[in-house]
Design a protein around this motif. Structure first.
Motif, PDB file in Angstrom:
ATOM      1  N   ARG A 265       8.389   5.328  10.129  1.00 42.50           N
ATOM      2  CA  ARG A 265       7.142   4.547  10.136  1.00 42.50           C
ATOM      3  C   ARG A 265       6.091   5.215   9.241  1.00 42.50           C
ATOM      4  O   ARG A 265       5.436   4.548   8.444  1.00 42.50           O
ATOM      5  CB  ARG A 265       6.631   4.420  11.579  1.00 42.50           C
ATOM      6  CG  ARG A 265       5.364   3.591  11.705  1.00 42.50           C
ATOM      7  CD  ARG A 265       5.007   3.339  13.170  1.00 42.50           C
ATOM      8  NE  ARG A 265       5.908   2.385  13.787  1.00 42.50           N
ATOM      9  CZ  ARG A 265       6.885   2.696  14.640  1.00 42.50           C
ATOM     10  NH1 ARG A 265       7.071   3.957  15.004  1.00 42.50           N
ATOM     11  NH2 ARG A 265       7.675   1.774  15.146  1.00 42.50           N
TER      12      ARG A 265
ATOM     13  N   GLY B  65      17.349  -4.524  12.296  1.00 39.60           N
ATOM     14  CA  GLY B  65      16.149  -5.354  12.363  1.00 39.60           C
ATOM     15  C   GLY B  65      15.743  -5.663  13.791  1.00 39.60           C
ATOM     16  O   GLY B  65      15.121  -4.840  14.470  1.00 39.60           O
ATOM     17  N   ARG B  66      16.089  -6.836  14.280  1.00 36.74           N
ATOM     18  CA  ARG B  66      15.657  -7.240  15.619  1.00 36.74           C
ATOM     19  C   ARG B  66      16.202  -6.307  16.687  1.00 36.74           C
ATOM     20  O   ARG B  66      15.545  -6.021  17.680  1.00 36.74           O
ATOM     21  CB  ARG B  66      16.086  -8.683  15.893  1.00 36.74           C
ATOM     22  CG  ARG B  66      15.362  -9.682  15.028  1.00 36.74           C
ATOM     23  CD  ARG B  66      15.824 -11.104  15.297  1.00 36.74           C
ATOM     24  NE  ARG B  66      15.438 -11.570  16.632  1.00 36.74           N
ATOM     25  CZ  ARG B  66      15.735 -12.777  17.089  1.00 36.74           C
ATOM     26  NH1 ARG B  66      16.414 -13.624  16.339  1.00 36.74           N
ATOM     27  NH2 ARG B  66      15.355 -13.137  18.305  1.00 36.74           N
TER      28      ARG B  66
ATOM     29  N   GLY C 274      16.960  -3.155  16.272  1.00 37.66           N
ATOM     30  CA  GLY C 274      16.393  -1.816  16.135  1.00 37.66           C
ATOM     31  C   GLY C 274      17.443  -0.741  15.941  1.00 37.66           C
ATOM     32  O   GLY C 274      17.178   0.450  16.122  1.00 37.66           O
TER      33      GLY C 274
ATOM     34  N   ASP D 295      13.696   0.870  15.923  1.00 37.88           N
ATOM     35  CA  ASP D 295      13.064  -0.042  16.888  1.00 37.88           C
ATOM     36  C   ASP D 295      11.621  -0.357  16.479  1.00 37.88           C
ATOM     37  O   ASP D 295      10.816   0.544  16.258  1.00 37.88           O
ATOM     38  CB  ASP D 295      13.082   0.614  18.273  1.00 37.88           C
ATOM     39  CG  ASP D 295      12.559  -0.309  19.351  1.00 37.88           C
ATOM     40  OD1 ASP D 295      12.799  -1.527  19.249  1.00 37.88           O
ATOM     41  OD2 ASP D 295      11.892   0.190  20.278  1.00 37.88           O
ATOM     42  N   GLY D 296      11.339  -1.640  16.382  1.00 35.67           N
ATOM     43  CA  GLY D 296       9.974  -2.069  16.097  1.00 35.67           C
ATOM     44  C   GLY D 296       9.579  -2.075  14.634  1.00 35.67           C
ATOM     45  O   GLY D 296       8.524  -2.604  14.272  1.00 35.67           O
TER      46      GLY D 296
ATOM     47  N   GLN E 298      10.961  -3.611  11.983  1.00 35.20           N
ATOM     48  CA  GLN E 298      10.965  -4.907  11.312  1.00 35.20           C
ATOM     49  C   GLN E 298       9.767  -5.749  11.736  1.00 35.20           C
ATOM     50  O   GLN E 298       9.149  -6.442  10.928  1.00 35.20           O
ATOM     51  CB  GLN E 298      12.270  -5.662  11.594  1.00 35.20           C
ATOM     52  CG  GLN E 298      12.451  -6.859  10.671  1.00 35.20           C
ATOM     53  CD  GLN E 298      13.736  -7.604  10.928  1.00 35.20           C
ATOM     54  OE1 GLN E 298      13.978  -8.131  12.019  1.00 35.20           O
ATOM     55  NE2 GLN E 298      14.599  -7.651   9.920  1.00 35.20           N
ATOM     56  N   ALA E 299       9.417  -5.660  13.014  1.00 32.04           N
ATOM     57  CA  ALA E 299       8.240  -6.401  13.482  1.00 32.04           C
ATOM     58  C   ALA E 299       6.985  -5.901  12.779  1.00 32.04           C
ATOM     59  O   ALA E 299       6.080  -6.672  12.463  1.00 32.04           O
ATOM     60  CB  ALA E 299       8.104  -6.249  15.000  1.00 32.04           C
ATOM     61  N   GLU E 300       6.963  -4.606  12.487  1.00 33.38           N
ATOM     62  CA  GLU E 300       5.758  -4.030  11.889  1.00 33.38           C
ATOM     63  C   GLU E 300       5.716  -4.238  10.383  1.00 33.38           C
ATOM     64  O   GLU E 300       4.661  -4.534   9.815  1.00 33.38           O
ATOM     65  CB  GLU E 300       5.699  -2.534  12.208  1.00 33.38           C
ATOM     66  CG  GLU E 300       4.431  -1.859  11.720  1.00 33.38           C
ATOM     67  CD  GLU E 300       4.292  -0.441  12.252  1.00 33.38           C
ATOM     68  OE1 GLU E 300       5.063  -0.066  13.170  1.00 33.38           O
ATOM     69  OE2 GLU E 300       3.416   0.293  11.744  1.00 33.38           O
TER      70      GLU E 300
ATOM     71  N   GLY F  39       8.117  -6.163   8.476  1.00 29.65           N
ATOM     72  CA  GLY F  39       8.684  -7.403   7.973  1.00 29.65           C
ATOM     73  C   GLY F  39      10.124  -7.277   7.509  1.00 29.65           C
ATOM     74  O   GLY F  39      10.601  -6.186   7.204  1.00 29.65           O
ATOM     75  N   PRO F  40      10.795  -8.423   7.433  1.00 33.53           N
ATOM     76  CA  PRO F  40      12.223  -8.422   7.102  1.00 33.53           C
ATOM     77  C   PRO F  40      12.523  -8.083   5.644  1.00 33.53           C
ATOM     78  O   PRO F  40      13.672  -7.866   5.301  1.00 33.53           O
ATOM     79  CB  PRO F  40      12.658  -9.859   7.430  1.00 33.53           C
ATOM     80  CG  PRO F  40      11.411 -10.664   7.338  1.00 33.53           C
ATOM     81  CD  PRO F  40      10.286  -9.760   7.756  1.00 33.53           C
TER      82      PRO F  40
END
Lengths: 341, 448
Positions: free
Chosen positions: A17, A34-35, A37, A44-45, A47-49, A51-52
Motif C-alpha cells: 500500500r 483482487g476481490r 485479496g 486484501d483491500g 483493489q478496492a483502494e 482500482g482494478p
C-alpha cells in the motif's frame, strides 16, 4: 515513528500500500489478488483502494503474468507479481530467467526491469503437493536477479518496498509459516533508515558457533541458540535476508570469531544456498575453522506429503545435532546433518 | 473449394476476406500460398489438412503474382496515400519499393559477410520483405515493436542503422541498438517470448492513457488514437505457450496490440503443417481475437491490413492477429542447409511470388518505375551495402571486463567481486606478449 502490531501478511500488505501510494507506476498482478485479496490475503483491500487497473487479476498463466510484467516494466511501470504458490513458478521460468533477469545486460543497460516477484515459499503448513517448495537456489543461480527472503513483519514491509524501488528484478520469498506471525511494524519507515536490501543481520550475537539461515528458519535457529545456551554454548545467529547477493562479509567476520559454521535452510542440499555459503566460508576462513562447516537442509527428495513433511523440514533437534557436531561433540555421521569429509 | 457457412470472425477484414473468397477460389492463388492446403510439405505427420476450407482462409491480396492490381474497396481505403495515382503516392510507393530492395541487399551482404568470417551467424530475411516493410510502414513513431530475430527490415524501417543490425551477429553485443531510441526491442531468440512483452507494453499504454500521462492522438487521420504495439512472431512460435497466453491476456484486457505472424512456412526444418492442421489465422477466433490472413508477399495488402489492425488497436478495439503468408527463401540461418528438408521445386514455386519482383512489375506496368528509377534504387542499395561492409569490418571487440557491465542496474557484491577477480587475472598477462585490454567500468558489476 509510529508502529503497529501486524502479522507478516498484513505487513506485506502495508508495504504494498505504501509503495503504491508513493509511486503511481507500481502495479500489482496475480491470480486471485483482487476481490479475494490473494489466497493468503496479502493484497486484501488493495483493489478496492487502488482500482482494478493497478491491482490486476490475471488469467491463470504464470508465464503470461511474468511476460506481461516484463512488457509493463519496458513501458516504465514497476509491476509486483504474485505467484500463488512456490511450486507454480516453474511455468514462468523462461520469462524470469531468460527475459526478466537478462534484459538489462542484454540491452547494455538501456532497459531496466524493476519487477518484484512475490512467492509464498516453503512448507511446514500441511499443504498439498507443489505448495511447500523451496526453489530459491534456481534464482540465486541466475545472473541478473536479486533474491531476498524475509523473516519478520518489519522486514516484510520495508524489504518489499526496497525491492519495488530497486531498478533490478527481485525475487521476494515470503515464508508461508510466518504469514500469521505478529510483530511491531513501522510501515512508513524511511527506506534510507532501513538496512540496505543486500545485507545480512546478526539477530543474536554469540561466540562459539555461527548459525546462518533465512526466512522461517531464523526462528528455528533462535530456538536452537536458546537451547544451546542452556548447555553453555554461545550461538551467533545470522539472518541472511538477501540470498543474491549473499552478504559474505558479515558471515566471514562472524566465522573468524567463532571458528564454526552451521548453515540451515529448508531447500534441498545439493547446490543449495548452504553449499555456496559453506564453500565461501571455507575459501575465506579456512585458517580460522575449528571444524568442517555443517549443513542442515531439506533432503534431495521431492517435497513429501503433509504427514511426512517433518522428515524434510529441519527442526530444532536437527540444528542442535549440527551444532554439537561442529563442536566435536557427536560423530560426524550425526543424524540429519551432512556427513563430512 | 467447398463453400462453408459462417466464418465466425467479426472484423471488417475477415468480411473482406469472405467477400473475396468467392472470386479467389476461381483463381490459382490462395490454396497454393496457403501453406497448409498445399502439397509443398512432404513427409510430415500433420494432424491433417483443413478438410473444409473457410472464406477467411484465403489470403487477402491486392497485387497478384504478376503484379496486377486488383481493387478491393475494404483494403484500398487504407492506401490512399500510397496507391492513389497522385504524385505523392508515387513517391511513397517507390519508397516502399526501395525499402524492400535495400532490405534484400543488406540481407545478401550480411550473408556474404558471414561466409567471409566477419559475422558469426546471420538469419536471412529474403522472401519476407513485403511482410516486414509493409507492416512496419503502418507504424507511428510512438508505437512499439517486439520482434523475433529475422525482422531486419522492420528494424531498419524503425530507424536502426544497417551496421547496428549486424552487431549482434558479429558476436560483440547482445543488442545492436537502444530500444527506446527507435521504439523497437532488440531481437528475441526464445521463440514467442516477445509476444507477452508486447501484451505488457500495450497494457502499459492503456494505463498511461488512463492516468492521463499520454493523450491519444487526435489529428483527424486514420492514425488517430493511442500508440499501439506490434509483436512479430513466426509460424513456429504459434505452438509456444507464451504466444497462446499472449492471445488470452490480450483478449482479456483488449490491449492495443497487433500480433503479426509471418508464416514463412518453415521453422528451421519443420513445416507449418507440423505446427497446425488448420490455417493459423483460425486460431485467433477461439481466443476472441479478430484474425486476418493476408498475402505476405503483397506489400500493399500487408500495409492495408496492418493499418486497419492498428486503427482498431488505437481506438479501443483491442488486439488483432495477422497471419502474413510468406516464404523463407533462404536458410533458417547461415548454419542451416535447407536442401536436407525441402525440394528445390518448392523454392522455385515461391520465387514466382517474389515480393520484390511483384511490386516492381506493378510499378513498371503503371509507368511508376523507369529504368532510371531502378538504376537509382539499385545504386542506393549498393551504397548501403558498401557502407555496411565497411562499418562491420571496422567494428572492434568490446573490452573483456565489459562482460560484467549491466548485469545489474545497481551495485551487486558478487558480480563486483568476480569482476575484480577477473581483472586481476587479466592483469597477470600484462608483462607478457599477450595484448589484453581490460577496459570496462572499474570495480563495479553494474552501472553505478
Amino acid at each position: 515513528m509510529t508502529t503497529q502490531t501486524l502479522t507478516l501478511a498484513k505487513a506485506l500488505g502495508a508495504g504494498l500500500r505504501r509503495a503504491m501510494t508513493d509511486d503511481p507506476t507500481v502495479m500489482v498482478l496475480g491470480e486471485d489478488i483482487g476481490r479475494l485479496g490473494g489466497v493468503y490475503r496479502v493484497t486484501d483491500g488493495l483493489q478496492a483502494e487502488f482500482g482494478p487497473r493497478r491491482v490486476v487479476d490475471t488469467p491463470l498463466a504464470e508465464s503470461g503474468i511474468l511476460g506481461t510484467a516484463v512488457g509493463l516494466a519496458y513501458r516504465g511501470y514497476r509491476p509486483v507479481v504474485e505467484i500463488q504458490f512456490d511450486g507454480f513458478v516453474y511455468v514462468a521460468f523462461d520469462q524470469i530467467v531468460s527475459q526478466l533477469a537478462k534484459m538489462h545486460a542484454r540491452t547494455n543497460g538501456k532497459v531496466k526491469l524493476p519487477v518484484t516477484i512475490r512467492i509464498p515459499v516453503a512448507g511446514g503448513i500441511g499443504a498439498a503437493e507443489h505448495h511447500s517448495e523451496s526453489p530459491e537456489a534456481y534464482f540465486v543461480h541466475t545472473a541478473g536477479l536479486r533474491v531476498v527472503s524475509v523473516s519478520n513483519p518489519q522486514d516484510a514491509s520495508t524489504v518489499l518496498r526496497q525491492a519495488i524501488a530497486c531498478d533490478d528484478p527481485v525475487v521476494f520469498f515470503e515464508p508461508k509459516r510466518l504469514y500469521h506471525v505478529k510483530g511491531e511494524v513501522d510501515a512508513d519507515l524511511p527506506l534510507d533508515d532501513a538496512p540496505p536490501m543486500g545485507t545480512a543481520r546478526v539477530v543474536r550475537p554469540g561466540d562459539d558457533v555461527t548459525l546462518v539461515t533465512f526466512g522461517s528458519h531464523v526462528a528455528t535457529a533462535l530456538d536452537a541458540a536458546t537451547a544451546a545456551s542452556d548447555e553453555g554454548v554461545s550461538v551467533e545467529v545470522i539472518d541472511l535476508r538477501s540470498l543474491s547477493p549473499i552478504d559474505h562479509d558479515t558471515i566471514a567476520a562472524s566465522v573468524r570469531r567463532t571458528g564454526r559454521l552451521v548453515v540451515l535452510h529448508e531447500g534441498p542440499r545439493q547446490a543449495g544456498v548452504g553449499a555456496e555459503i559453506a564453500t565461501s566460508v571455507t575459501e575465506r576462513c579456512f585458517d580460522f575453522l575449528e571444524a568442517p562447516p555443517a549443513r542442515v537442509t531439506g533432503y534431495d527428495i521431492p517435497y513429501p506429503p503433509a504427514k511426512l513433511e517433518g522428515n524434510q523440514v529441519p527442526d530444532l533437534d536437527r540444528v542442535l545435532v549440527a551444532v554439537d557436531r561442529v563442536l566435536g561433540r557427536v560423530p560426524a555421521s550425526g543424524a540429519g546433518v551432512e556427513v563430512g569429509a | 473449394m467447398p463453400s462453408t457457412m459462417g466464418s465466425t470472425s467479426r472484423d471488417d477484414l475477415s468480411r473482406a476476406g469472405a467477400a473475396r473468397a468467392e472470386t479467389a477460389s476461381g483463381t490459382t492463388d490462395g490454396t497454393t500460398t496457403d501453406g497448409t492446403n498445399g502439397s509443398t510439405n512432404p513427409g510430415t505427420t500433420a494432424a491433417g489438412t483443413a478438410s473444409t476450407a473457410r472464406p477467411g482462409d484465403i489470403p487477402l491480396r491486392l497485387l497478384d503474382e504478376k503484379g496486377v492490381r486488383h481493387p478491393d474497396p475494404a483494403l484500398d481505403r487504407w492506401l490512399t496515400d500510397v496507391d492513389a495515382g497522385t504524385g505523392d503516392a508515387r513517391a511513397a510507393l517507390l519508397a516502399l519499393y526501395e525499402e524492400m530492395v535495400v532490405a534484400r541487399r543488406i540481407d545478401a551482404e550480411a550473408t556474404a559477410l558471414q561466409r567471409q568470417g566477419e559475422l558469426a551467424l546471420w538469419p536471412p530475411l529474403q522472401g519476407q520483405e513485403a511482410a516486414q516493410v509493409g507492416s512496419a510502414a503502418a507504424l507511428r513513431t510512438d508505437d512499439f515493436v517486439f520482434s523475433s530475430y529475422r525482422e531486419h527490415a522492420v528494424a531498419r524501417k524503425r530507424g536502426v542503422a544497417p551496421v547496428d543490425l549486424l552487431r549482434v551477429w558479429r558476436g560483440i553485443t547482445a543488442s545492436g541498438w537502444d530500444p527506446y531510441a527507435v521504439n523497437m526491442a532488440t531481437p528475441q531468440v526464445i521463440i514467442g517470448a516477445q509476444a507477452l512483452h508486447g501484451v505488457g507494453y500495450a497494457l502499459g499504454i492503456q494505463a498511461d492513457v488512463e492516468r492521463g500521462v499520454v493523450e491519444p492522438r487526435q489529428d483527424g487521420t486514420d492514425d488517430d488514437g493511442t500508440a499501439a504495439v506490434v509483436a512479430y512472431v513466426g509460424d513456429g512460435a504459434m505452438s509456444q505457450g507464451d504466444v497462446n497466453e499472449a492471445f488470452v491476456f490480450a483478449a482479456t484486457w483488449q490491449v492495443p496490440l497487433v500480433l503479426f505472424c509471418q508464416n514463412n512456412q518453415w521453422a528451421i526444418s519443420e513445416p507449418v503443417t507440423l505446427q497446425s492442421g488448420v490455417p493459423l489465422v483460425r486460431r485467433a477466433d477461439g481466443f476472441g481475437v479478430p484474425g486476418v490472413r493476408v498475402d505476405g508477399n503483397d506489400v500493399l495488402a500487408v500495409l492495408a491490413v496492418t493499418r486497419e489492425a492498428l486503427h482498431r488497436a488505437r481506438t479501443g478495439g483491442g488486439p488483432t492477429f495477422v497471419e502474413a503468408v510468406t516464404y523463407r527463401m533462404g536458410p533458417h540461418t547461415t548454419a542451416d542447409d535447407p536442401t536436407r528438408y525441402r525440394d528445390a521445386s518448392e523454392l522455385d514455386a515461391w520465387a514466382e511470388r517474389d515480393p520484390v519482383a511483384r511490386l516492381a512489375a506493378y510499378l513498371r506496368a503503371g509507368g511508376l518505375l523507369t529504368d532510371d528509377d531502378e538504376a537509382r534504387v539499385r545504386a542506393a542499395a549498393d551504397a548501403v551495402a558498401a557502407e555496411l561492409r565497411a562499418g562491420v569490418v571496422a567494428l572492434e571487440d568490446p573490452p573483456p571486463l565489459s562482460v560484467f557491465d549491466h548485469v545489474y542496474a545497481g551495485p551487486h557484491a558478487t558480480v563486483a567481486a568476480e569482476r575484480a577477480e577477473h581483472a586481476a587475472y587479466l592483469a597477470g598477462f600484462a608483462d607478457t606478449d599477450t595484448d589484453i585490454t581490460t577496459g570496462g567500468d572499474a570495480g563495479q558489476g553494474a552501472d553505478r
